[in-house]
Design a protein around this motif. Structure first.
Motif, short mmCIF file in Angstrom:
data_model
loop_
_atom_site.label_atom_id
_atom_site.label_comp_id
_atom_site.label_asym_id
_atom_site.label_seq_id
_atom_site.Cartn_x
_atom_site.Cartn_y
_atom_site.Cartn_z
N GLY A 88 0.81 -1.21 0.00
CA GLY A 88 0.00 0.00 0.00
C GLY A 88 0.85 1.26 0.00
O GLY A 88 0.55 2.22 -0.72
N ILE A 89 1.92 1.24 0.80
CA ILE A 89 2.82 2.40 0.81
C ILE A 89 3.52 2.54 -0.54
O ILE A 89 3.62 3.63 -1.09
N PHE A 90 3.99 1.42 -1.08
CA PHE A 90 4.70 1.46 -2.36
C PHE A 90 3.82 2.06 -3.46
O PHE A 90 4.29 2.89 -4.25
N GLN A 91 2.54 1.66 -3.50
CA GLN A 91 1.64 2.21 -4.51
C GLN A 91 1.47 3.72 -4.34
O GLN A 91 1.29 4.45 -5.32
N LEU A 96 3.65 10.64 -2.49
CA LEU A 96 4.44 11.04 -1.32
C LEU A 96 5.72 11.77 -1.70
O LEU A 96 6.28 12.51 -0.88
N GLY A 97 6.21 11.56 -2.90
CA GLY A 97 7.41 12.24 -3.33
C GLY A 97 8.68 11.50 -2.95
O GLY A 97 8.65 10.34 -2.54
N ASP A 98 9.82 12.18 -3.06
CA ASP A 98 11.11 11.53 -2.86
C ASP A 98 11.77 11.86 -1.53
O ASP A 98 12.93 11.54 -1.30
N SER A 167 11.88 6.56 4.73
CA SER A 167 12.48 7.09 3.51
C SER A 167 11.95 6.28 2.33
O SER A 167 11.87 5.04 2.40
N PRO A 168 11.61 6.93 1.22
CA PRO A 168 11.20 6.16 0.03
C PRO A 168 12.27 5.17 -0.40
O PRO A 168 11.95 4.15 -1.03
N ALA A 169 13.54 5.44 -0.05
CA ALA A 169 14.62 4.52 -0.43
C ALA A 169 14.46 3.14 0.21
O ALA A 169 15.05 2.16 -0.27
N LEU A 170 13.67 3.04 1.27
CA LEU A 170 13.40 1.75 1.90
C LEU A 170 12.75 0.79 0.91
O LEU A 170 12.88 -0.43 1.02
N PHE A 171 12.07 1.34 -0.09
CA PHE A 171 11.31 0.54 -1.05
C PHE A 171 12.01 0.41 -2.40
O PHE A 171 11.40 0.04 -3.39
N CYS A 174 11.56 -2.84 -4.39
CA CYS A 174 10.22 -3.42 -4.35
C CYS A 174 9.54 -3.35 -5.72
O CYS A 174 9.91 -2.55 -6.59
N ARG A 175 8.54 -4.17 -5.87
CA ARG A 175 7.74 -4.21 -7.08
C ARG A 175 6.26 -4.11 -6.71
O ARG A 175 5.89 -4.47 -5.58
N PRO A 176 5.42 -3.64 -7.61
CA PRO A 176 3.99 -3.52 -7.30
C PRO A 176 3.38 -4.85 -6.88
O PRO A 176 3.78 -5.92 -7.35
N GLY A 177 2.40 -4.77 -5.99
CA GLY A 177 1.72 -5.95 -5.49
C GLY A 177 1.64 -5.93 -3.98
O GLY A 177 2.06 -4.97 -3.33
#
Length: 223
Positions: A88-91, A96-98, A167-171, A174-177
């Motif tokens: 959900g966060i990844f999507q 949310l930005g960078d 941080s967005p870098a945590l993801f 990752c890939r969608p799903g």
């Protein structure tokens, strides 16, 4: 800094309240749970919020609208299928930005000052931890100074409160799903990239009718 409120859960343990009402709109002292977060985030200086939703999510959008009546701007990330916390966060990352963002579970009730989250993030995540509640005595993580690690058998554990800065870098890989957040956090902990703090104020995981009643009593005591 933007903030994301996680609001996609079905709240099955709160049935029948959640059969026709999404869990974040369940009321405590006449106010939907998610409204307490929106107002507290606004008071802490957050002006841009992102809210994900799935089960009966349109009701959340209809109630909160664009956020203007609370002094914020709200963007929504609708999930056609449950994506779990990580997915959900990844999507929602494009919304949310960078830059690092605050993350709040929509089903907790707390008087934690969200203004404390508006600080530079040194690693990949900063977690707010609480003493283990009766329904989660095993805890989640170990806090040593300001560093968080996976709790070992001989260590004092604490419970993740559902409040964090990520941080967005945590993801990055990752890939969608649908996927969980915890494995990403544990990998970052192993790399020494997760800081934390212990909060000892009011905190309730509003997952059951009993705990919802606890929140009602807390609010009644405050007058």
């Amino acid at each position: 800094m933007k903030a994301m409120i996680l609001a996609a859960g079905k709240g099955e343990r709160l049935r029948p309240l959640t059969l026709h009402t999404p869990k974040p709109l369940v009321r405590a002292a006449g106010v939907p749970l998610i409204e307490y977060h929106v107002r507290a985030l606004a008071a802490a200086g957050f002006t841009e919020l992102v809210i994900n939703h799935a089960w009966l999510g349109q009701q959340i959008e209809d109630y909160l609208g664009d956020g203007s009546r609370f002094g914020v701007r709200i963007a929504y990330s609708a999930e056609g299928e449950p994506l779990e916390t990580g997915g959900g966060i990844f999507q929602a990352l494009p919304l949310l930005g960078d830059q690092p963002f605050a993350l709040i579970n929509g089903d907790v009730f707390t008087d934690y000052s969200f203004a404390e989250l508006r600080k530079p993030l040194a690693g990949l995540a900063h977690l707010v931890l609480v003493a283990n509640p009766g329904h989660h005595v095993g805890g989640d993580f170990h806090l040593q100074g300001d560093q968080v690690s996976d709790a070992q058998a001989n260590q004092v554990s604490l419970t993740y409160s559902g409040i964090a800065v990520l941080s967005p870098a945590l993801f990055a890989d990752c890939r969608p799903g649908a996927f969980k957040l915890a494995p990403l956090l544990r990998a970052a902990m192993a790399a020494g990239q997760v800081s934390g703090e212990q909060f000892s104020g009011c905190w309730v995981d509003v997952g059951t009718h009993e705990r919802l009643a606890d929140v009602e009593r807390l609010l009644e005591a405050r007058g």
